[in-house]
Design a protein around this motif. Structure first.
Motif, PDB file in Angstrom:
ATOM      1  N   LEU A 162       0.850  -1.202   0.000  1.00  0.00           N
ATOM      2  CA  LEU A 162       0.000   0.000   0.000  1.00  0.00           C
ATOM      3  C   LEU A 162       0.879   1.243   0.000  1.00  0.00           C
ATOM      4  O   LEU A 162       0.578   2.223  -0.674  1.00  0.00           O
ATOM      5  N   ALA A 163       1.980   1.211   0.733  1.00  0.00           N
ATOM      6  CA  ALA A 163       2.943   2.314   0.803  1.00  0.00           C
ATOM      7  C   ALA A 163       2.263   3.665   0.948  1.00  0.00           C
ATOM      8  O   ALA A 163       2.305   4.488   0.049  1.00  0.00           O
ATOM      9  N   PRO A 164       1.609   3.909   2.091  1.00  0.00           N
ATOM     10  CA  PRO A 164       0.910   5.179   2.249  1.00  0.00           C
ATOM     11  C   PRO A 164       1.878   6.359   2.275  1.00  0.00           C
ATOM     12  O   PRO A 164       3.017   6.231   2.717  1.00  0.00           O
ATOM     13  N   MET A 165       1.420   7.472   1.769  1.00  0.00           N
ATOM     14  CA  MET A 165       2.176   8.726   1.774  1.00  0.00           C
ATOM     15  C   MET A 165       1.394   9.706   2.641  1.00  0.00           C
ATOM     16  O   MET A 165       0.217   9.495   2.898  1.00  0.00           O
ATOM     17  N   PRO A 166       2.019  10.797   3.057  1.00  0.00           N
ATOM     18  CA  PRO A 166       1.260  11.800   3.796  1.00  0.00           C
ATOM     19  C   PRO A 166       0.019  12.228   3.016  1.00  0.00           C
ATOM     20  O   PRO A 166       0.003  12.158   1.793  1.00  0.00           O
ATOM     21  N   GLU A 167      -0.983  12.669   3.754  1.00  0.00           N
ATOM     22  CA  GLU A 167      -2.269  13.096   3.185  1.00  0.00           C
ATOM     23  C   GLU A 167      -3.111  11.923   2.727  1.00  0.00           C
ATOM     24  O   GLU A 167      -3.933  12.059   1.826  1.00  0.00           O
ATOM     25  N   THR A 168      -2.892  10.761   3.306  1.00  0.00           N
ATOM     26  CA  THR A 168      -3.742   9.617   2.975  1.00  0.00           C
ATOM     27  C   THR A 168      -4.884   9.529   3.974  1.00  0.00           C
ATOM     28  O   THR A 168      -4.675   9.711   5.173  1.00  0.00           O
ATOM     29  N   THR A 186      -9.089   7.958   0.501  1.00  0.00           N
ATOM     30  CA  THR A 186      -8.176   7.742  -0.616  1.00  0.00           C
ATOM     31  C   THR A 186      -7.669   6.300  -0.637  1.00  0.00           C
ATOM     32  O   THR A 186      -7.071   5.878  -1.613  1.00  0.00           O
ATOM     33  N   ALA A 187      -7.885   5.589   0.449  1.00  0.00           N
ATOM     34  CA  ALA A 187      -7.470   4.182   0.462  1.00  0.00           C
ATOM     35  C   ALA A 187      -8.467   3.385   1.288  1.00  0.00           C
ATOM     36  O   ALA A 187      -9.029   3.891   2.263  1.00  0.00           O
ATOM     37  N   PRO A 209     -11.736   9.487  -6.527  1.00  0.00           N
ATOM     38  CA  PRO A 209     -11.087   9.085  -7.777  1.00  0.00           C
ATOM     39  C   PRO A 209      -9.573   9.009  -7.580  1.00  0.00           C
ATOM     40  O   PRO A 209      -8.971   9.924  -7.013  1.00  0.00           O
ATOM     41  N   GLY A 210      -8.980   7.934  -8.025  1.00  0.00           N
ATOM     42  CA  GLY A 210      -7.555   7.710  -7.797  1.00  0.00           C
ATOM     43  C   GLY A 210      -7.298   6.895  -6.544  1.00  0.00           C
ATOM     44  O   GLY A 210      -6.177   6.481  -6.300  1.00  0.00           O
ATOM     45  N   GLY A 211      -8.342   6.669  -5.769  1.00  0.00           N
ATOM     46  CA  GLY A 211      -8.188   5.925  -4.525  1.00  0.00           C
ATOM     47  C   GLY A 211      -7.896   4.461  -4.782  1.00  0.00           C
ATOM     48  O   GLY A 211      -8.180   3.930  -5.844  1.00  0.00           O
ATOM     49  N   ARG A 212      -7.312   3.833  -3.770  1.00  0.00           N
ATOM     50  CA  ARG A 212      -6.880   2.458  -3.946  1.00  0.00           C
ATOM     51  C   ARG A 212      -7.636   1.523  -3.013  1.00  0.00           C
ATOM     52  O   ARG A 212      -7.779   1.809  -1.823  1.00  0.00           O
ATOM     53  N   PHE A 223      -7.777   0.150  -8.442  1.00  0.00           N
ATOM     54  CA  PHE A 223      -7.827   1.614  -8.347  1.00  0.00           C
ATOM     55  C   PHE A 223      -9.145   2.131  -8.895  1.00  0.00           C
ATOM     56  O   PHE A 223      -9.681   1.593  -9.858  1.00  0.00           O
TER      57      PHE A 223
END
Lengths: 278, 299
Positions: free
Chosen positions: B93-99, B183-184, B210-213, B297
């Motif tokens: 999943l490798a979350p990034m900030p703002e998830t 977003t996820a 949209p773009g969410g995983r 996605f």
């Protein structure tokens, strides 16, 4: 008719093994009549589904390309990394998590960049004039040199991060992509420089050129000379080397015999120390 | 077909003392059973066929009884490998900030705590205003309570972790959440227990931006016959016994292994995710396919 049915029924009830045979026959008869209609319908459906699949694929590819293109803007800050991809996704209007579309992370970004540069180079090379091959030279050296240097200069905006990119390309899961883009690059250069060979030279040229390109890439990373003159001269001397090697390989053994013999004598003299006696 | 069924019946009557064989045979018949079920609003609860409402109730009971020993039993049954699976899951999943993560069926917080830890270990520190959040959602309050206690004990609060944590008790098939919120969306070892998998997937699609995983970690099928046999032996002979010995419960663990057999295999589940509207759907097998990570996605 009724007799036939009766016998059939008898067969069915008493001898099970006949059942498959009879059923196959009936099916076949119906099949030839019905299949005609069926096949038409089927092909229609197939075409439709292929089209939508292509469209779907194209749509997904477009989304990916937009994100990758935006991600390139962040490479100078965060390198060829997942961070750049996620910043690119954000600036394309997607959440940061969308970087997951690229399971190879930075490797996919580099791959995209390579493909993009190769396409640009191919476009440019189409417009270049074919080199006049006069005299003894059989190799369009100038053309190849220009192509390699032009391609190298495309890396310029990312020069500081390119060593890492080259390292990432050598990771096992990125090697196939890296080799594919390199080969398509040298293939383009060979083709546009006028190579139409269909013999073993086809391989030698491409492998040789790939070697020259990779060596020049390494040289370029540490080249601080004005207008990259050092890289340019490095490339031209490597091409000259390649020409010399090819010349040596193509040498006729009979015509080469005197040279070989002289070389052997000189070597023997050197070993025996006769040369120094003079 | 009729002949086959007859043989199955014979096998059943001749070997009543070996329940696992009966179980495998039932599993092969499940396709036929599915059709019958749909007409009567029935579904499967392990290898039993029950009413749809009843399944929800039964699953609820199962997790209420096992909540306390849930983590211990996971460790015992999988030899601790489930921790590795979950770690790999979070790495993918490798979350990034703002998830904004919705951790569905994440009652005891296994995924949530990994998510927080992953964000804390990121090299790039998040800029101001770029906060991440997680909503732990579970249909079962008992599981959520366990998770809350663990979060407290591990010291994961809003202030210390830098991630907003919410707890929500809701049904995955009808989430009380607005469209395009997260977003996820992750669901680890949970979708198997839902009555309508397609509805869960549709809801996941709805609540994602949209773009969410969408990512799912779930038990799956082993493509290798020999390994599958060994796995079956372990599942049907050992796990219920372990459940009895360690947690004092036989039935919930019998249900566990049966429900794993009932869950669609990798390819079929992938198609179901695609049917819900997700794109770029892919899966990855872990430990020979004992579990699989599915990812899709909304683009």
């Amino acid at each position: 008719m009724s007799n036939l049915q009766k016998t059939l029924r008898l067969f069915r009830t008493q001898h099970r093994f006949i059942l498959p045979l009879s059923s196959v026959n009936i099916r076949n008869i119906q099949g030839t009549v019905k299949d005609y209609n069926h096949s038409e319908v089927r092909t229609d459906i197939k075409i439709a589904s292929v089209v939508t699949e292509n469209e779907d694929h194209q749509y997904e590819q477009n989304v990916k390309d937009v994100i990758l293109e935006r991600a390139l803007e962040f490479v100078s800050q965060t390198g060829w990394s997942v961070e750049s991809l996620s910043a690119g996704a954000k600036s394309a209007g997607y959440p940061t998590i969308t970087h997951g579309l690229f399971p190879n992370g930075g490797g996919d970004l580099i791959h995209y960049f390579n493909i993009k540069c190769n396409q640009q180079l191919a476009e440019q090379m189409k417009l270049w004039p074919q080199e006049d091959l006069k005299g003894g030279s059989k190799v369009p050296a100038k053309f190849i040199e220009n192509a390699i240097v032009t391609r190298l200069l495309m890396i310029k905006p990312y020069k500081s991060t390119w060593p890492k990119a080259m390292a990432i390309q050598t990771l096992p899961n990125n090697v196939p992509n890296g080799l594919a883009t390199l080969l398509s690059l040298v293939d383009d250069i060979c083709y546009h420089s006028g190579d139409r060979s269909v013999d073993f030279n086809w391989y030698i040229r491409r492998v040789g050129l790939a070697g020259i390109y990779k060596a020049a890439e390494l040289f370029y990373l540490t080249d601080n000379s004005q207008e990259n003159n050092a890289t340019r001269s490095f490339v031209s001397s490597r091409i000259r080397d390649a020409q010399v090697i090819q010349g040596a390989l193509n040498l006729n053994p009979v015509t080469a015999a005197p040279q070989t013999l002289t070389a052997a004598f000189v070597t023997a003299k050197n070993i025996l120390g006769i040369n120094t006696l003079k | 077909m009729a002949l086959k069924r007859g043989l199955f019946r014979l096998a059943e009557t001749y070997r009543p003392s070996r329940p696992h064989i009966r179980a495998r045979l039932l599993a092969t018949q499940s396709a036929a059973n599915n059709e019958e079920r749909q007409s009567k609003n029935q579904t499967h609860f392990g290898f039993q066929t029950v009413d749809e409402n009843e399944k929800t109730k039964k699953v609820h009971e199962v997790f209420e009884t096992v909540a306390g020993k849930y983590d211990l039993m996971n460790d015992v049954m999988s030899f601790g490998i489930h921790r590795v699976w979950k770690d790999i899951f979070m790495a993918r999943l490798a979350p990034m900030p703002e998830t904004n993560l919705l951790d569905m069926a994440g009652g005891t917080g296994d995924i949530t705590f990994r998510y927080i830890k992953y964000l804390q270990n990121l090299r790039s520190k998040p800029t101001e205003g770029a906060r991440s959040s997680v909503t732990v959602c579970d249909i079962n309050q008992a599981m959520l309570d366990v998770g809350k206690v663990r979060a407290e004990r591990l010291g994961y609060t809003k202030e210390s972790s830098g991630v907003d944590i919410d707890w929500l008790c809701a049904d995955a098939e009808q989430l009380p959440v607005a469209d395009d919120t997260y977003t996820a969306y992750t669901i680890a070892f949970g979708i198997r227990n839902c009555t309508h998998i397609d509805k869960v997937l549709e809801e996941a699609y709805r609540v994602l931006k949209p773009g969410g995983r969408f990512m799912c970690l779930e038990f799956s099928q082993i493509p290798n016959e020999a390994l599958q046999w060994a796995y079956d032996q372990y599942s049907f002979q050992v796990i219920p016994v372990l459940g009895q010995l360690v947690a004092g419960q036989w039935k919930p663990y019998q249900y566990l292994v049966e429900s794993i057999r009932q869950f669609p295999n990798q390819e079929k589940f992938k198609m179901m995710i695609e049917d819900a509207g997700f794109r770029q759907v892919a899966y990855e097998n872990l430990t020979f396919g004992t579990v699989a990570i599915h990812s899709g996605f909304k683009i």
